[in-house]
Design a protein around this motif. Structure first.
Motif, PDB file in Angstrom:
ATOM      1  N   TRP A 281      -0.619  14.699  -0.077  1.00 33.25           N
ATOM      2  CA  TRP A 281      -1.163  14.954   0.924  1.00 33.25           C
ATOM      3  C   TRP A 281      -2.630  14.407   0.825  1.00 33.25           C
ATOM      4  O   TRP A 281      -3.191  13.914   1.858  1.00 33.25           O
ATOM      5  CB  TRP A 281      -1.453  16.530   1.080  1.00 33.25           C
ATOM      6  CG  TRP A 281      -2.284  16.838   2.257  1.00 33.25           C
ATOM      7  CD1 TRP A 281      -2.014  16.974   3.458  1.00 33.25           C
ATOM      8  CD2 TRP A 281      -3.667  17.496   2.048  1.00 33.25           C
ATOM      9  NE1 TRP A 281      -3.286  17.316   4.153  1.00 33.25           N
ATOM     10  CE2 TRP A 281      -3.989  17.715   3.381  1.00 33.25           C
ATOM     11  CE3 TRP A 281      -4.388  17.992   0.969  1.00 33.25           C
ATOM     12  CZ2 TRP A 281      -5.273  18.569   3.429  1.00 33.25           C
ATOM     13  CZ3 TRP A 281      -5.714  18.364   1.078  1.00 33.25           C
ATOM     14  CH2 TRP A 281      -6.075  18.603   2.559  1.00 33.25           C
ATOM     15  N   ARG A 282      -3.237  14.492  -0.258  1.00 36.01           N
ATOM     16  CA  ARG A 282      -4.669  13.951  -0.421  1.00 36.01           C
ATOM     17  C   ARG A 282      -4.614  12.303  -0.243  1.00 36.01           C
ATOM     18  O   ARG A 282      -5.352  11.773   0.585  1.00 36.01           O
ATOM     19  CB  ARG A 282      -5.226  14.138  -1.802  1.00 36.01           C
ATOM     20  CG  ARG A 282      -5.661  15.770  -2.061  1.00 36.01           C
ATOM     21  CD  ARG A 282      -6.754  15.785  -1.177  1.00 36.01           C
ATOM     22  NE  ARG A 282      -7.900  15.382  -1.557  1.00 36.01           N
ATOM     23  CZ  ARG A 282      -8.648  15.352  -0.704  1.00 36.01           C
ATOM     24  NH1 ARG A 282      -8.885  16.255   0.246  1.00 36.01           N
ATOM     25  NH2 ARG A 282     -10.085  14.632  -1.121  1.00 36.01           N
ATOM     26  N   ILE A 283      -3.455  11.538  -0.674  1.00 34.66           N
ATOM     27  CA  ILE A 283      -3.376  10.157  -0.557  1.00 34.66           C
ATOM     28  C   ILE A 283      -3.242   9.938   1.148  1.00 34.66           C
ATOM     29  O   ILE A 283      -3.750   9.144   1.427  1.00 34.66           O
ATOM     30  CB  ILE A 283      -2.273   9.756  -1.346  1.00 34.66           C
ATOM     31  CG1 ILE A 283      -2.468   9.832  -2.862  1.00 34.66           C
ATOM     32  CG2 ILE A 283      -1.897   8.143  -0.882  1.00 34.66           C
ATOM     33  CD1 ILE A 283      -1.385   9.463  -3.778  1.00 34.66           C
ATOM     34  N   SER A 284      -2.352  10.636   1.545  1.00 32.74           N
ATOM     35  CA  SER A 284      -2.212  10.486   3.164  1.00 32.74           C
ATOM     36  C   SER A 284      -3.410  10.649   3.770  1.00 32.74           C
ATOM     37  O   SER A 284      -3.838  10.085   4.893  1.00 32.74           O
ATOM     38  CB  SER A 284      -1.065  11.455   3.626  1.00 32.74           C
ATOM     39  OG  SER A 284       0.005  11.562   3.011  1.00 32.74           O
ATOM     40  N   VAL A 285      -4.247  11.757   3.657  1.00 31.51           N
ATOM     41  CA  VAL A 285      -5.410  11.780   4.143  1.00 31.51           C
ATOM     42  C   VAL A 285      -6.495  10.758   4.083  1.00 31.51           C
ATOM     43  O   VAL A 285      -7.225  10.327   4.906  1.00 31.51           O
ATOM     44  CB  VAL A 285      -6.309  13.373   3.776  1.00 31.51           C
ATOM     45  CG1 VAL A 285      -7.666  13.143   4.096  1.00 31.51           C
ATOM     46  CG2 VAL A 285      -5.342  14.415   4.110  1.00 31.51           C
ATOM     47  N   ALA A 286      -6.629  10.197   2.679  1.00 28.42           N
ATOM     48  CA  ALA A 286      -7.281   8.893   2.472  1.00 28.42           C
ATOM     49  C   ALA A 286      -6.865   7.743   3.265  1.00 28.42           C
ATOM     50  O   ALA A 286      -8.030   7.022   3.706  1.00 28.42           O
ATOM     51  CB  ALA A 286      -7.325   8.673   0.777  1.00 28.42           C
ATOM     52  N   ILE A 287      -5.772   7.535   3.459  1.00 29.44           N
ATOM     53  CA  ILE A 287      -5.158   6.458   4.169  1.00 29.44           C
ATOM     54  C   ILE A 287      -5.444   6.586   5.580  1.00 29.44           C
ATOM     55  O   ILE A 287      -5.833   5.797   6.226  1.00 29.44           O
ATOM     56  CB  ILE A 287      -3.490   6.278   4.009  1.00 29.44           C
ATOM     57  CG1 ILE A 287      -3.316   6.018   2.511  1.00 29.44           C
ATOM     58  CG2 ILE A 287      -3.174   5.135   4.826  1.00 29.44           C
ATOM     59  CD1 ILE A 287      -2.037   5.667   2.209  1.00 29.44           C
ATOM     60  N   ALA A 288      -5.248   7.803   5.989  1.00 24.76           N
ATOM     61  CA  ALA A 288      -5.433   8.035   7.724  1.00 24.76           C
ATOM     62  C   ALA A 288      -6.905   8.064   7.958  1.00 24.76           C
ATOM     63  O   ALA A 288      -7.497   7.689   8.926  1.00 24.76           O
ATOM     64  CB  ALA A 288      -4.951   9.474   8.209  1.00 24.76           C
TER      65      ALA A 288
ATOM     66  N   THR B 167       0.729  -1.204  -0.032  1.00 26.99           N
ATOM     67  CA  THR B 167      -0.048  -0.005  -0.146  1.00 26.99           C
ATOM     68  C   THR B 167       0.554   1.276   0.041  1.00 26.99           C
ATOM     69  O   THR B 167       0.498   2.225  -0.897  1.00 26.99           O
ATOM     70  CB  THR B 167      -0.985   0.069   1.069  1.00 26.99           C
ATOM     71  OG1 THR B 167      -1.657  -1.177   1.240  1.00 26.99           O
ATOM     72  CG2 THR B 167      -1.941   1.229   1.265  1.00 26.99           C
ATOM     73  N   THR B 168       1.836   1.091   0.932  1.00 30.41           N
ATOM     74  CA  THR B 168       2.688   2.571   1.127  1.00 30.41           C
ATOM     75  C   THR B 168       3.673   2.472  -0.513  1.00 30.41           C
ATOM     76  O   THR B 168       3.588   3.836  -1.026  1.00 30.41           O
ATOM     77  CB  THR B 168       3.796   2.343   1.979  1.00 30.41           C
ATOM     78  OG1 THR B 168       3.085   2.003   3.278  1.00 30.41           O
ATOM     79  CG2 THR B 168       4.779   3.560   1.915  1.00 30.41           C
ATOM     80  N   SER B 169       3.834   1.736  -1.209  1.00 31.81           N
ATOM     81  CA  SER B 169       4.953   1.887  -2.312  1.00 31.81           C
ATOM     82  C   SER B 169       3.732   2.398  -3.459  1.00 31.81           C
ATOM     83  O   SER B 169       4.074   3.275  -4.378  1.00 31.81           O
ATOM     84  CB  SER B 169       5.399   0.603  -2.727  1.00 31.81           C
ATOM     85  OG  SER B 169       4.330  -0.339  -3.030  1.00 31.81           O
ATOM     86  N   VAL B 170       2.582   1.791  -3.406  1.00 29.69           N
ATOM     87  CA  VAL B 170       1.710   2.001  -4.635  1.00 29.69           C
ATOM     88  C   VAL B 170       1.198   3.481  -4.533  1.00 29.69           C
ATOM     89  O   VAL B 170       0.886   4.200  -5.535  1.00 29.69           O
ATOM     90  CB  VAL B 170       0.442   1.184  -4.583  1.00 29.69           C
ATOM     91  CG1 VAL B 170      -0.776   1.502  -5.703  1.00 29.69           C
ATOM     92  CG2 VAL B 170       0.975  -0.274  -5.108  1.00 29.69           C
ATOM     93  N   LEU B 171       0.949   4.001  -3.139  1.00 29.88           N
ATOM     94  CA  LEU B 171       0.173   5.280  -2.941  1.00 29.88           C
ATOM     95  C   LEU B 171       1.354   6.295  -2.730  1.00 29.88           C
ATOM     96  O   LEU B 171       0.855   7.537  -2.667  1.00 29.88           O
ATOM     97  CB  LEU B 171      -0.806   5.143  -1.738  1.00 29.88           C
ATOM     98  CG  LEU B 171      -2.051   3.997  -1.810  1.00 29.88           C
ATOM     99  CD1 LEU B 171      -2.830   4.242  -0.728  1.00 29.88           C
ATOM    100  CD2 LEU B 171      -2.935   4.448  -3.107  1.00 29.88           C
ATOM    101  N   TYR B 172       2.597   6.025  -2.453  1.00 32.75           N
ATOM    102  CA  TYR B 172       3.520   6.973  -2.187  1.00 32.75           C
ATOM    103  C   TYR B 172       4.623   7.056  -3.285  1.00 32.75           C
ATOM    104  O   TYR B 172       4.828   8.127  -3.979  1.00 32.75           O
ATOM    105  CB  TYR B 172       3.944   6.939  -0.848  1.00 32.75           C
ATOM    106  CG  TYR B 172       3.247   7.395   0.223  1.00 32.75           C
ATOM    107  CD1 TYR B 172       3.083   8.692   0.624  1.00 32.75           C
ATOM    108  CD2 TYR B 172       2.370   6.447   0.991  1.00 32.75           C
ATOM    109  CE1 TYR B 172       2.290   9.128   1.425  1.00 32.75           C
ATOM    110  CE2 TYR B 172       1.423   6.917   1.998  1.00 32.75           C
ATOM    111  CZ  TYR B 172       1.327   8.076   2.198  1.00 32.75           C
ATOM    112  OH  TYR B 172       0.582   8.601   3.140  1.00 32.75           O
ATOM    113  N   ILE B 173       5.226   5.980  -3.345  1.00 33.04           N
ATOM    114  CA  ILE B 173       6.569   5.702  -4.121  1.00 33.04           C
ATOM    115  C   ILE B 173       6.138   6.061  -5.573  1.00 33.04           C
ATOM    116  O   ILE B 173       6.726   6.867  -6.498  1.00 33.04           O
ATOM    117  CB  ILE B 173       7.143   4.367  -3.955  1.00 33.04           C
ATOM    118  CG1 ILE B 173       7.590   4.522  -2.475  1.00 33.04           C
ATOM    119  CG2 ILE B 173       8.473   4.295  -5.041  1.00 33.04           C
ATOM    120  CD1 ILE B 173       8.389   2.977  -1.940  1.00 33.04           C
TER     121      ILE B 173
END
Length: 216
Positions: free
Chosen positions: A181-188, A134-140
């Motif tokens: 930032w939007r991805i981080s909000v969606a994950i949190a 999840t981290t690699s797909v949504l961040y990297i």
């Protein structure tokens, strides 16, 4: 002057940065993937473990443990290498288009090597969560897309002799920050609990222990 190609910076990068990048990727392909992961795990390590260490074991449990190699650090190391190649190929492909077929070749060989090692050489790896994927797909990977756009703008503008303003680079950086930032909000954001006490829960007033579902 404006409008004339400015190839000095680009040519200097090709003779320094591009050479270092290709050396690193070719080293990952031949030294790590083929020599270490396939040659060592599938060759001397496997032969020594099965035909020497296992034969000297005193119990059947020790023989079984020595027959296959440990895989505790295999998946994290392999996943790290795959992400590295994918990010570098996506980021610098505007300057080196051959990185894209190289990455496809690397990932294809990586699949074959991992399939052989995980099925025939190594023990089953420990169970992990989906957090790494999840981290690699949504961040990297979004970072790799932003780097691809940035380097395409940089190299193509240098070759065309048109220098983009700093505001354009700043806008690109701001856009990448907003996306992350939007991805981080969606994950949190916590997932809402389904109504009725969770998925698969029986409706209120019904007994799951009876075939007809009526209360006892």
């Amino acid at each position: 002057s404006a409008g004339k190609p400015r190839l000095t910076c680009v040519l200097h990068w090709y003779t320094s940065g591009a050479v270092a990048l290709l050396n690193a990727l070719l080293g990952d392909l031949f030294a790590i993937l083929l020599l270490v992961e396939l040659g060592m795990h599938g060759g001397p390590d496997k032969l020594a473990s099965r035909h020497v260490v296992a034969r000297l074991a005193r119990t059947q449990a020790e023989m079984n443990a020595a027959y296959s190699l440990d895989a505790e650090l295999y998946l994290p190391f392999r996943y790290n290498l795959v992400l590295k190649v994918a990010l570098l190929a996506m980021a610098f492909s505007p300057a080196l288009p051959l990185l894209l077929p190289f990455a496809a070749l690397f990932l294809g060989l990586n699949y074959a090597v991992d399939r052989y090692n995980l099925l025939r050489v190594l023990k089953p790896p420990p169970r992990t969560s989906d957090l790494a994927v999840t981290t690699s797909v949504l961040y990297i990977l979004p970072i790799a897309c932003c780097l691809h756009i940035f380097y395409a703008l940089f190299f193509y503008s240098k070759q065309a002799g048109a220098d983009p303003t700093s505001l354009l680079y700043l806008a690109l950086l701001l856009l990448g920050g907003i996306v992350l930032w939007r991805i981080s909000v969606a994950i949190a954001r916590p997932e809402p609990e389904p109504e009725g006490g969770g998925a698969g829960a029986p409706p209120e007033g019904r007994d799951p222990g009876r075939p007809d579902g009526r209360p006892r």
